[in-house]
Design an enzyme around this catalytic site. Structure first.
Site, PDB file in Angstrom:
ATOM      1  N   TYR A 142       0.752  -1.133   0.059  1.00 52.98           N
ATOM      2  CA  TYR A 142       0.121  -0.056   0.097  1.00 52.98           C
ATOM      3  C   TYR A 142       0.850   1.311  -0.043  1.00 52.98           C
ATOM      4  CZ  TYR A 142      -4.492  -1.992   1.055  1.00 52.98           C
ATOM      5  OH  TYR A 142      -5.710  -2.611   0.800  1.00 52.98           O
ATOM      6  N   LYS A 190       3.225 -15.472   2.977  1.00 52.03           N
ATOM      7  CA  LYS A 190       3.662 -16.320   1.671  1.00 52.03           C
ATOM      8  C   LYS A 190       5.020 -16.377   1.659  1.00 52.03           C
ATOM      9  CE  LYS A 190       2.375 -17.871  -2.308  1.00 52.03           C
ATOM     10  NZ  LYS A 190       1.294 -19.076  -2.467  1.00 52.03           N
ATOM     11  N   ASP A 223      -2.667 -18.279   0.715  1.00 46.98           N
ATOM     12  CA  ASP A 223      -3.699 -19.052  -0.030  1.00 46.98           C
ATOM     13  C   ASP A 223      -4.282 -20.152   0.694  1.00 46.98           C
ATOM     14  OD1 ASP A 223      -1.038 -20.303  -0.096  1.00 46.98           O
ATOM     15  OD2 ASP A 223      -1.272 -20.921  -2.135  1.00 46.98           O
ATOM     16  N   ASP A 247      -6.134  -7.120   4.134  1.00 46.75           N
ATOM     17  CA  ASP A 247      -7.478  -6.455   3.345  1.00 46.75           C
ATOM     18  C   ASP A 247      -8.252  -7.702   2.959  1.00 46.75           C
ATOM     19  OD1 ASP A 247      -8.874  -4.476   2.226  1.00 46.75           O
ATOM     20  OD2 ASP A 247      -7.812  -4.834   0.439  1.00 46.75           O
ATOM     21  N   ASP A 251     -12.179  -9.141   4.280  1.00 40.47           N
ATOM     22  CA  ASP A 251     -13.324  -9.270   3.371  1.00 40.47           C
ATOM     23  C   ASP A 251     -14.168 -10.828   3.273  1.00 40.47           C
ATOM     24  OD1 ASP A 251     -13.335  -6.741   2.927  1.00 40.47           O
ATOM     25  OD2 ASP A 251     -14.127  -6.846   0.960  1.00 40.47           O
TER      26      ASP A 251
HETATM   27  C1  IPM Z   1     -10.393  -1.408   3.773  1.00 40.43           C
HETATM   28  C2  IPM Z   1     -10.750  -0.887   2.518  1.00 40.43           C
HETATM   29  C3  IPM Z   1      -9.476   0.193   2.025  1.00 40.43           C
HETATM   30  C4  IPM Z   1      -8.282  -0.634   2.141  1.00 40.43           C
HETATM   31  C5  IPM Z   1      -9.743   0.902   0.753  1.00 40.43           C
HETATM   32  C6  IPM Z   1     -10.960   1.664   0.722  1.00 40.43           C
HETATM   33  C7  IPM Z   1      -8.371   1.658   0.419  1.00 40.43           C
HETATM   34  O1  IPM Z   1     -10.970  -1.749   1.674  1.00 40.43           O
HETATM   35  O2  IPM Z   1     -10.277  -0.577   4.922  1.00 40.43           O
HETATM   36  O3  IPM Z   1     -10.165  -2.897   4.085  1.00 40.43           O
HETATM   37  O4  IPM Z   1      -7.823  -1.500   1.298  1.00 40.43           O
HETATM   38  O5  IPM Z   1      -7.718  -0.764   3.167  1.00 40.43           O
HETATM   39 MN    MN Z   2     -10.868  -3.794   2.302  1.00 41.92          MN
END
Ligand code: IPM
Ligand code: MN
Length: 361
Positions: A142, A190, A223, A247, A251
């Site tokens: 990032y 990884k 993975d 990240d 999700d």
């Molecule tokens: C999160 C989001 C952010 C990230 C984006 C919006 C930049 O997806 O907070 O997880 O990737 O960190």
């Molecule tokens: Mn995210």
């Protein structure tokens, strides 16, 4: 005790979910010694529209003067399909994390028993899952330099960089969490491919041997960890991982909970902290009263606990959210066709807090 909270609603559904969260904080404050003072500031696409900058100086100042920060969401479709855009809303979030030194993002996951059917996974897989993702937040791909394009513009590059110091400080947080939980850290990396991952392993092993031998430590490649998260989530207690892997995995963890609209997070630094839902700005849902405010409200619960050391307040918010979920007072992401909107869910939770607080706090 007065506490200044910087409120950064951001884009899309951000303002709506934040309104409900402020409602809930006001409900709690009627029964608490903590008196919140709110100061609003712009971030993201809204800030670009007003000032040209996704994280204006004024917002930085407000964050620095506040005791803590609550953040909504960031992102606007008008920038998503425009690779030539010079400024992007997301840059605001990344600059904020970096400039405030928020290096550890804590994302707890534990499904509500009454919502097991909302997960696309089988009940017996999801039931009893209870883990926390500790994601490094200010390093890795990032932020690494160099990044960008070659002169011709036909090659692009990002760089993944980590120092031992950056790994050490976030690993400490993961081990401390594990001590307060089930006592296990899984480092996700990884290391079979990446040099940075090998430094992570070396550093985390060293810290473990020196200070945290009472905590169980194991390792998974990312993975494999992604597969394990959806096939055997009970395996995990504390997942420690770098920025990009964290990240993605967080999700995935939304699938276990039934909706990403239920997952809060805390971003911790040496001197500051910020609380934010893990979901994005859901622009298609903006202004429709359909966004789930629970993730942000639960982030406020984490704020009471982690930033103010106010466990009772955090607990009552959590319980009131559970009341909503268990009584079916949920937005359509949880129960499709539900007639409860963002506002109704916020009202219900605030109402439950009044009920519960009459005796509790
Ligand atoms: C999160 C989001 C952010 C990230 C984006 C919006 C930049 O997806 O907070 O997880 O990737 O960190
Ligand atoms: Mn995210």
């Amino acid at each position: 005790m007065k506490k200044k909270i910087a409120i950064l609603p951001g884009d899309g559904i951000g303002p709506e979910i934040m309104e409900e969260t402020v409602k809930v904080i006001n409900a709690v404050s009627g029964y608490s010694s903590i008196e919140p003072e709110f100061e609003y500031a712009d971030i993201g696409a809204v800030a670009i529209d007003r000032t040209g900058d996704p994280f204006p100086e004024k917002t930085y100042d407000i964050c620095m003067k506040a005791d803590t920060i609550l953040f909504g969401a960031i992102g606007d479709p008008k920038y998503d399909n425009d690779p030539s855009a010079k400024v992007r809303p997301e840059q605001g979030l990344l600059r904020m994390r970096k400039s405030l030194g928020l290096f550890a993002n804590i994302r707890p996951v534990s499904p509500y028993a009454s919502l097991l059917d909302s997960s696309p996974l089988k009940n017996d897989i999801v039931e009893g899952a209870d883990f926390v993702v500790v994601r490094e937040l200010t390093g890795g791909m990032y932020f690494g330099e160099p990044r960008g394009r070659n002169e011709m513009g036909d090659k692009a590059f990002d760089t993944c960089v980590y120092s031992k110091y950056e790994i050490m400080r976030v690993a400490e947080i993961a081990f401390e969490y594990a001590r307060r939980r089930k006592g296990k850290v899984t480092l996700v990396d990884k290391a079979n491919v990446l040099a940075t991952s090998r430094l992570w392993r070396e550093t985390v092993k060293e810290l473990h041997a020196g200070k945290y031998r009472d905590v169980e430590l194991d390792f998974l490649y990312v993975d494999n960890a992604a597969m394990k998260m959806v096939s055997d989530p009970r395996f995990f207690d504390v997942i420690l991982t770098e920025n990009m892997f964290g990240d993605i995995l967080s999700d995935v963890s939304g699938v276990i909970n039934g909706s990403i609209g239920l997952l809060p997070s805390a971003s911790l630094g040496e001197s500051r902290s910020l609380f934010e839902p893990i979901h994005g700005s859901f622009p298609q849902g903006a202004g429709k009263n359909i966004a789930n405010p629970v993730a942000t409200i639960l982030s406020a619960a984490m704020m009471y606990e982690d930033a103010f050391g106010a466990a009772a307040e955090g607990r009552v918010i959590r319980e009131a959210c559970a009341d909503a979920v268990n009584s079916g007072v949920c937005t359509p992401d949880i129960f499709p066709g539900s007639s409860y909107g963002t506002k109704e869910v916020g009202d219900y939770i605030a109402g439950r807090i009044h009920e519960r607080c009459k005796n509790a706090l």
